[in-house]
Design an enzyme around this catalytic site. Structure first.
Site, mmCIF file in Angstrom:
data_model
loop_
_atom_site.group_PDB
_atom_site.id
_atom_site.type_symbol
_atom_site.label_atom_id
_atom_site.label_comp_id
_atom_site.label_asym_id
_atom_site.label_seq_id
_atom_site.Cartn_x
_atom_site.Cartn_y
_atom_site.Cartn_z
ATOM 1 C CD GLU A 95 42.942 35.224 40.042
ATOM 2 O OE1 GLU A 95 42.806 35.123 41.180
ATOM 3 O OE2 GLU A 95 42.946 36.214 39.229
ATOM 4 C CB CYS A 120 47.407 42.218 46.472
ATOM 5 S SG CYS A 120 46.957 43.994 46.219
ATOM 6 C CG ASP A 121 44.517 38.739 44.444
ATOM 7 O OD1 ASP A 121 44.297 40.017 44.740
ATOM 8 O OD2 ASP A 121 43.617 38.527 43.338
ATOM 9 C CE LYS A 122 46.340 33.816 44.352
ATOM 10 N NZ LYS A 122 45.811 34.834 43.630
ATOM 11 C CB CYS A 135 41.067 45.562 42.507
ATOM 12 S SG CYS A 135 42.428 45.724 41.658
ATOM 13 C CB SER A 188 39.626 37.380 39.059
ATOM 14 O OG SER A 188 39.636 38.721 39.491
#
Length: 614
Positions: free
Chosen positions: A489, A122-124, A193, A515
């Site tokens: 975000e 995921c993101d980070k 996601c 985001s």
């Protein structure tokens, strides 16, 4: 010849104590001659993209052992941006990237590991691990947990994702029952996601950087084909280890593979597929760890000639990541870029001598391999689950339509200019970024009236209270890396703008970020940020702002000298970069803010700032 790092703790009489401790972990005499490989996992039950990773580390470890290495697993943290969104939890998201990078460095250097397999998603987490990989510069292979399947419901004709749930929740015309149905259907499985949001964008970029295997960014988390990526990673890292330490081949190191040409490939892919704007922030930070001269100027230069070849949610409701895979995945996008002479094809990868070799083997429009074709037919099952490798559904056919399919050729591009752009002007002297892939063509040039807010909280409240109207440019400032701190975000403000029917008649401008799920005229990363004295802090409600994406400019329309006059008035009042609103900030976040740079530098730590404190 380079020496195995692990020999520091496994060889010599004076290391008897260290060996005694290694033995307590299960190592035996014969293991002290083998490479010790760190399996860097990020399992957590807080994050759907990581909830299924608990057993992945040991799956990789067993393959490392079969290939002749010793595997030692450890875990790092993972923040779910969607759950942390819309409250003070989001202050911690971007700073967690640095903590992840540091924690990997601490563990790997403290125990003298020879190489790493990084299990991210995921993101980070992916960018944090990439920063660590470049900092350490030891052999590495990345393998991610994979994307979530798109949601399905009889109440919607298109696939669903997290953003659909956010948007519909703020739509006052939607019934509670309808909102509940979308909520229950939007995120059906484990995985990151399902759109081209930040997590999937970054996992796709690892393929372009050459640090992961083909399919890493696009095989859904639930599919049995993904198991082979973890297994191959375990074998491959042992081969890379031996290549470097025994055959003196430094070309397998992350900084050799991830050279400037590879970073240019990564941003080229990002622009072509309309990826998250966060990827710019992360690539700049990763490049600094690699000691590369890769800047916003490079990104701006490349963005002006790379077309958009792929359009995925949130930029369209038609396609999700599972559809990109069916169309041939990242290797096919890279193949189209290569045919357009837009890619550096001589770059090495962890799995192929050059990117050209990789494309020839894995691009479905080039290869005649039935095995490759079968691989890219891996699809979603539509069964809610948190279990990896739980289904083996296949599409009946591939999407090879390069004129009107998910992935287009250069000749049939969605647009001649790519999905990301860098704008500069008198309120963003060092630049800001916009995901043009998500902007309606009717507002590529937009003149509006500034509506200034001093925090995301204020922006959300005012949008929901209908204080923001058509023609507004909502400014959300003091939300940058230093000012937030943590560079929140803005998915809730942008989602609520869409909920209010203002998606094509409003803009949002911030020194914060967005985001990967954001679309619309949303411009972030304004640098310098307000807390660093940036001109965005001088804008007043009622000012006219002109956004001109085709000409890459953004300006507040004031008489000559007005900004300087406002700055002088501000300075005369003894202005300091302090927060103009109450917000409880922990000591950990204060420490981050103390060293954080603005977004144009990747929001990394600037240790030179310590010198001014001494």
């Amino acid at each position: 010849m380079p020496q195995y790092r692990s020999r520091t703790t496994t060889q010599g009489r004076n290391m008897a104590g260290a060996r005694a401790l290694w033995r307590a972990t299960g190592m035996k005499d014969e293991d002290f001659q083998k490479p010790i490989i760190a399996v860097v996992n990020s399992f957590t039950q807080f994050v759907p993209g990581h909830v299924h990773l608990k057993d992945m580390g040991q799956l990789v470890a067993r393959e490392i052992e079969k290939a002749g290495g010793v595997a030692k697993e450890f875990n790092t943290i993972a923040v779910d941006d969607g759950i942390a969104m819309g409250h003070d939890g989001m202050l911690y998201s971007l700073p967690s990237r640095d903590i992840i990078a540091d924690s990997v460095e601490y563990m790997v250097n403290a125990h003298c590991a020879d190489a790493m397999v990084c299990i991210s998603n995921c993101d980070k987490i992916t960018p944090g691990m990439l920063m660590a990989a470049m900092r350490l510069n030891i052999p590495v292979v990345f393998v991610s947990g994979g994307p979530m399947e798109a949601g399905k419901t009889k109440l919607a004709e298109h696939g669903l994702d997290l953003v659909d749930a956010m948007v519909i929740a703020a739509d006052s015309s939607a019934s509670d029952e309808y909102v509940a149905e979308i909520e229950r259907s939007a995120c059906p499985t484990c995985g990151s996601c399902s759109g081209m949001f930040t997590a999937n964008s970054m996992n796709c970029l690892t393929e372009a950087l050459g640090l992961s295997l083909p399919g890493n960014g696009t095989v859904v988390a639930t599919h049995s084909d993904r198991r082979a990526l973890f297994e191959r990673a375990g074998h491959l890292i042992v081969d890379l280890c031996k290549d470097y330490y025994e055959r003196e081949n430094a070309n397998v190191l992350p900084r050799s593979i991830g050279n400037k040409a590879a970073f240019e490939n990564a941003i080229t892919l990002d622009i072509a597929m309309g990826g998250s704007t966060n990827t710019i922030l992360h690539l700049l930070a990763i490049a600094q760890e690699a000691e590369l001269d890769f800047t916003m100027e490079d990104i701006d230069r490349i963005s002006r000639y790379v077309p958009q070849l792929c359009k995925v949610a949130p930029n369209t409701q038609k396609y999700h990541i599972e559809d990109v895979h069916r169309a041939g995945g990242i290797m096919s996008i890279l193949g189209e870029l290569a045919r357009g002479n837009l890619l550096n094809v001589d770059c090495p990868t962890v799995h192929s001598p050059t990117m050209a070799d990789a494309i020839a083997q894995w691009d479905i429009t080039q290869t005649g391999s039935a095995e490759v074709a079968e691989f890219y037919k891996a699809g979603p099952a539509g069964i809610p689950t948190q279990t990896a490798f739980s289904q083996s559904t296949r599409w009946q056919s591939l999407d090879g339509d390069r004129a009107d399919g998910c992935i287009r050729s250069v000749e049939h591009a969605y647009s001649k200019e790519g999905g990301l752009a860098v704008l500069t002007g008198n309120i963003a002297e060092q630049g800001c970024v916009v995901k043009t892939a998500g902007v309606d063509e009717s507002i590529l040039v937009f003149e509006g009236t500034a509506y200034v807010t001093e925090s995301q909280d204020q922006a959300v409240a005012d949008i929901l209270a209908d204080k923001v109207t058509a023609g507004s440019v909502v400014i959300v400032r003091y939300e940058g890396p230093k000012g937030g701190p943590g560079m929140q975000e803005m998915l809730y403000p942008t989602s609520y703008i869409k909920s209010k029917g203002l998606g094509k008649s409003c803009a949002l401008l911030t020194d914060g970020r967005f985001s990967g799920g954001t679309s619309g005229l949303s411009i972030g990363h304004v640098s310098p940020e307000a807390a660093a004295g940036g001109a965005i802090g001088l804008v007043k409600t009622g000012d006219k702002i002109l956004i001109d994406i085709p000409n890459r400019s953004i300006n507040v329309l004031l008489e000559d000298g007005e900004l300087e006059k406002r700055r002088a008035e501000q300075d005369a009042k003894g202005w300091k970069p302090e927060l103009p609103r109450p917000r409880k900030v922990s000591s950990a976040l204060k420490a981050y803010a103390l060293l954080a740079t603005s977004a144009d530098k990747g929001a990394v730590r600037d240790l030179k700032k310590l010198e001014s404190l001494q």
